[in-house]
Scaffold this motif. Structure first.
Motif, short mmCIF file in Angstrom:
data_model
loop_
_atom_site.label_atom_id
_atom_site.label_comp_id
_atom_site.label_asym_id
_atom_site.label_seq_id
_atom_site.Cartn_x
_atom_site.Cartn_y
_atom_site.Cartn_z
N PRO A 200 4.94 -3.41 11.41
CA PRO A 200 5.17 -4.15 10.17
C PRO A 200 6.67 -4.19 9.85
N VAL A 201 7.21 -5.39 9.74
CA VAL A 201 8.64 -5.55 9.45
C VAL A 201 8.83 -6.78 8.56
N ALA A 202 9.79 -6.67 7.64
CA ALA A 202 10.16 -7.79 6.79
C ALA A 202 11.66 -7.72 6.56
N GLY B 266 4.84 9.79 5.49
CA GLY B 266 3.92 8.66 5.38
C GLY B 266 4.40 7.53 4.50
N TYR B 267 5.72 7.42 4.33
CA TYR B 267 6.29 6.35 3.53
C TYR B 267 6.82 5.21 4.41
N GLY B 268 6.92 4.02 3.83
CA GLY B 268 7.67 2.96 4.47
C GLY B 268 9.16 3.23 4.36
N ILE B 269 9.96 2.41 5.03
CA ILE B 269 11.41 2.60 5.07
C ILE B 269 12.11 1.31 4.68
N GLU B 270 13.08 1.42 3.76
CA GLU B 270 14.01 0.33 3.47
C GLU B 270 15.37 0.74 4.00
N LEU B 271 16.09 -0.20 4.60
CA LEU B 271 17.42 0.08 5.12
C LEU B 271 18.30 -1.14 4.99
N ARG C 1 0.82 -1.22 0.00
CA ARG C 1 0.00 0.00 0.00
C ARG C 1 0.85 1.26 0.00
N LEU C 2 1.95 1.25 0.75
CA LEU C 2 2.77 2.46 0.89
C LEU C 2 4.05 2.36 0.06
N PRO C 3 4.42 3.40 -0.68
CA PRO C 3 5.75 3.44 -1.28
C PRO C 3 6.82 3.36 -0.18
N ILE C 4 7.93 2.71 -0.48
CA ILE C 4 8.98 2.48 0.51
C ILE C 4 10.20 3.33 0.15
N ALA C 5 10.60 4.20 1.05
CA ALA C 5 11.73 5.10 0.81
C ALA C 5 13.04 4.33 0.92
N HIS C 6 13.79 4.30 -0.18
CA HIS C 6 15.04 3.55 -0.28
C HIS C 6 16.13 4.18 0.58
N ARG C 7 16.55 3.47 1.60
CA ARG C 7 17.53 3.98 2.58
C ARG C 7 17.00 5.22 3.29
N ALA D 288 9.69 2.57 15.71
CA ALA D 288 8.67 2.17 16.70
C ALA D 288 7.36 1.73 16.07
N GLY D 289 7.46 1.04 14.93
CA GLY D 289 6.26 0.47 14.33
C GLY D 289 5.36 1.43 13.60
N ARG D 290 5.79 2.69 13.45
CA ARG D 290 4.90 3.70 12.86
C ARG D 290 4.71 3.51 11.35
N VAL D 291 5.70 2.97 10.67
CA VAL D 291 5.60 2.69 9.23
C VAL D 291 6.26 1.34 8.96
#
Length: 248
Positions: free
Chosen positions: A138-140, A37-42, A9-15, A101-104
């Motif tokens: 949400p975590v993967a 309001g984006y997800g996060i990739e790290l 649902r949410l675009p994921i911000a790369h790094r 803290a689970g926000r995104v």
């Protein structure tokens, strides 16, 4: 465990949501992604004592102007480093989990520790699994190395894990022999690794092996989208996108 729908649902911000002023894989970039309001990739690399650090490269030259390797440096030395000439430090995974803290949604890539995507993967996956125990949100977790994905699945079966992949062309993967590049590019290890989703290079989404997984209902993410045109093309097949340098 199924991939949480927010990764689609949410675009994921790369790094993280980084820019010239906000360095990649920094707490500031993660705060910016959360605010937008984006997800996060790290990315995760180990310090000398095995502590999971949020950092993409194997050496510190590009981001910190230091010729050292991150896995040779202890926490005190790493604490003195600054990212891209800013006041931002290299965060630990623990610090990042407290910040997010689970926000995104949080998409964590464990970088290959073998050097050739083989089975000499060390213990980084175990350290990541231990720190994610009890994390509420949400975590993967994913990796280019199928052995890492499989080992992480054994260490933390309750956390969704997936395979990061691409065409594995010789130019960008010179350390691999032709047989390994063919095997990895055809996603032959997807099932045996226990992967539950795929994050594939958007330029190679026409790969028949990708389409076959999508047809089976495997959740499909892609990386790294850098324009609205690229996003439109990728979304013809991919459900979720990882992006940078523009706002979806």
């Amino acid at each position: 465990m199924a991939l949480h729908p927010d990764f689609i649902r949410l675009p994921i911000a790369h790094r993280g949501l980084h820019s010239e002023e906000v360095p990649e894989n920094s707490l500031a970039s993660f705060r910016a992604a959360i605010e937008a309001g984006y997800g996060i990739e790290l990315d995760i690399q180990p310090a000398a004592d095995g502590t999971p650090m949020v950092f993409h490269d194997y050496d510190l030259n590009r981001m910190c102007g230091d010729e050292g390797y991150i896995n040779d440096m202890d926490l005190d030395d790493l604490a003195e480093q600054r990212l891209a000439g800013t006041d931002e430090k290299i965060p630990t995974l623990a610090e990042t989990l407290r910040e997010v803290a689970g926000r995104v949604p949080l998409l964590i890539e464990i970088k290959d520790q073998d050097g050739r995507l083989g089975d000499n993967i060390g213990e980084l996956h175990d350290r990541v699994a231990a720190q994610l125990e009890g994390y509420d949100g949400p975590v993967a977790v994913m990796s280019f190395n199928p052995h890492t994905v499989k080992a992480f699945g054994k260490a933390a079966p309750e956390i969704t894990r997936g395979l990061t992949s691409c065409a594995f062309d010789k130019e960008h993967w010179p350390m691999l022999d032709d047989e390994d590049r063919e095997s990895l590019g055809s996603l032959s290890d997807f099932g045996s690794s226990g992967s539950e989703f795929l994050s594939h290079h958007w330029i190679d989404l026409a790969n028949p092996a990708v389409a076959a997984l999508a047809d089976r209902g495997v959740p499909l993410l892609c990386w790294t989208i850098r324009s609205a045109d690229e996003e439109a093309e990728a979304r013809k097949l991919a459900g979720g996108i990882t992006f940078e340098n523009y706002r979806p």
